[in-house]
Scaffold this active site. Sequence first.
Site, PDB file in Angstrom:
ATOM      1  N   ILE A 176       0.729  -1.105   0.048  1.00 15.19           N
ATOM      2  CA  ILE A 176      -0.078   0.067   0.056  1.00 15.19           C
ATOM      3  C   ILE A 176       0.845   1.275  -0.077  1.00 15.19           C
ATOM      4  O   ILE A 176       0.173   2.233  -0.605  1.00 15.19           O
ATOM      5  CB  ILE A 176      -1.051  -0.322   1.446  1.00 15.19           C
ATOM      6  CG1 ILE A 176      -2.015  -1.126   0.894  1.00 15.19           C
ATOM      7  CG2 ILE A 176      -1.885   1.097   1.300  1.00 15.19           C
ATOM      8  CD1 ILE A 176      -2.833  -1.494   2.531  1.00 15.19           C
TER       9      ILE A 176
ATOM     10  N   ASN B  44       1.589   4.662   7.272  1.00 16.11           N
ATOM     11  CA  ASN B  44       1.887   3.359   6.410  1.00 16.11           C
ATOM     12  C   ASN B  44       1.607   2.336   7.093  1.00 16.11           C
ATOM     13  O   ASN B  44       1.439   0.790   7.095  1.00 16.11           O
ATOM     14  CB  ASN B  44       1.754   4.086   5.203  1.00 16.11           C
ATOM     15  CG  ASN B  44       1.605   2.296   4.013  1.00 16.11           C
ATOM     16  OD1 ASN B  44       0.374   1.224   4.295  1.00 16.11           O
ATOM     17  ND2 ASN B  44       3.173   1.495   4.635  1.00 16.11           N
TER      18      ASN B  44
ATOM     19  N   ASP C  48      13.145   2.919  10.286  1.00 18.18           N
ATOM     20  CA  ASP C  48      12.370   1.968  11.293  1.00 18.18           C
ATOM     21  C   ASP C  48      11.659   2.288  12.208  1.00 18.18           C
ATOM     22  O   ASP C  48      11.932   2.968  13.129  1.00 18.18           O
ATOM     23  CB  ASP C  48      13.269   1.128  12.088  1.00 18.18           C
ATOM     24  CG  ASP C  48      12.632  -0.391  12.728  1.00 18.18           C
ATOM     25  OD1 ASP C  48      11.813   0.087  13.296  1.00 18.18           O
ATOM     26  OD2 ASP C  48      13.240  -1.167  13.160  1.00 18.18           O
ATOM     27  N   VAL C  49      10.601   2.664  11.241  1.00 15.21           N
ATOM     28  CA  VAL C  49       9.751   3.521  12.197  1.00 15.21           C
ATOM     29  C   VAL C  49       9.617   2.723  13.913  1.00 15.21           C
ATOM     30  O   VAL C  49       8.852   3.660  14.846  1.00 15.21           O
ATOM     31  CB  VAL C  49       8.507   3.632  12.079  1.00 15.21           C
ATOM     32  CG1 VAL C  49       8.368   3.780  10.581  1.00 15.21           C
ATOM     33  CG2 VAL C  49       7.192   2.717  11.928  1.00 15.21           C
TER      34      VAL C  49
ATOM     35  N   TYR D 137      -2.393  -7.699  16.926  1.00  9.36           N
ATOM     36  CA  TYR D 137      -3.195  -6.775  15.817  1.00  9.36           C
ATOM     37  C   TYR D 137      -3.855  -6.141  15.453  1.00  9.36           C
ATOM     38  O   TYR D 137      -4.479  -4.326  15.309  1.00  9.36           O
ATOM     39  CB  TYR D 137      -3.586  -8.084  14.493  1.00  9.36           C
ATOM     40  CG  TYR D 137      -3.170  -7.013  13.173  1.00  9.36           C
ATOM     41  CD1 TYR D 137      -1.726  -6.390  12.551  1.00  9.36           C
ATOM     42  CD2 TYR D 137      -4.349  -7.163  12.955  1.00  9.36           C
ATOM     43  CE1 TYR D 137      -1.920  -5.354  11.428  1.00  9.36           C
ATOM     44  CE2 TYR D 137      -4.593  -6.028  10.997  1.00  9.36           C
ATOM     45  CZ  TYR D 137      -3.503  -5.760  10.446  1.00  9.36           C
ATOM     46  OH  TYR D 137      -3.589  -4.821   9.534  1.00  9.36           O
TER      47      TYR D 137
END
Length: 261
Positions: A17, A90, A63-64, A155
Amino acid sequence: MRYENKITIITGGTKGIGEGCVRVFADAGATVIFCARNEAQGHALEAEINAQGKGSATFIKCDVSKVEEVESLIAQTVERFGRLDCLINNAGWHPPHHPIDEFSVQDFRDLLELNLVSIFAACKAALPHLRKTQGNIINLSSLVGSMGQLYATTYVATKGAITAFSKALAVDEAAYGVRVNSVSPGNVYTPLWQEAIDASPDPAQTRADGDAAQPLGRMGTIEEAGKMCLYIAADATFSTGTDFLLTGGAELAYGRKSRVH
Ligand SMILES: NC(=O)c1ccc[n+]([C@@H]2O[C@H](COP(=O)([O-])OP(=O)(O)OC[C@H]3O[C@@H](n4cnc5c(N)ncnc54)[C@H](OP(=O)(O)O)[C@@H]3O)[C@@H](O)[C@H]2O)c1
């Protein structure tokens, strides 16, 4: 070129995405800054976009799940391009499916850091700049955040929180003219989805089930995801705190849901 020269950060932009967003935003003339962990993939997509001559793309490794790297991504962007118009959060991960007995508390904490705390940190660092441009934020949530999903407690919890967080932030930031929205995909065909297909006992059946989960009879494409995000950023100027469904109707009608009969 309806987002020409708009400075847009996209996290997790090398695949799926996020890649769809990078391509569609650059095609609309935007100046895209995107991140991921894999540098080779990042530089390959950067070169491909810049060779097309519409908009531009700059890859920054980040790296978020590491807050200092998220803060640096935003600081580097503003230092180099002078302002910020749009932030698309995202990057995220769906772990393999398990009942709660097989997830540790630490598994849950780690996923919260990656999927949720990273978004809080990015918004916090970006907002001083977005308030100056009356920019906007788009957070990638998920349809399952509001409807649940089998064996995906960790999740689903992170995604429900992303939608709720986006609404709360939208209320606060409206005073500055900053819009905050979320996008909830159902099934969009990406490398993450392909991982789930490959890990299943019957890959062909899993793919067919993925397609059949939508009344439209197929999964969404990454370009369709990018187009929805561009619509929110460029055109949906009276929408804030909205959770935009990108689902092909997956949430409609009854389906076979009991596992007992
Ligand atoms: N696909 C769907 O059907 C679907 C449905 C609902 C929600 N979503 C959500 O949409 C988002 C994108 O999903 P996708 O299917 O496109 O995933 P994907 O195919 O796995 O792509 C994920 C992208 O994020 C990057 N990424 C992963 N971890 C990262 C990290 N720690 N720091 C920075 N970048 C990272 C990846 O690159 P690197 O690995 O190189 O870092 C890659 O560019 C996720 O938030 C997901 O939960 C997807």
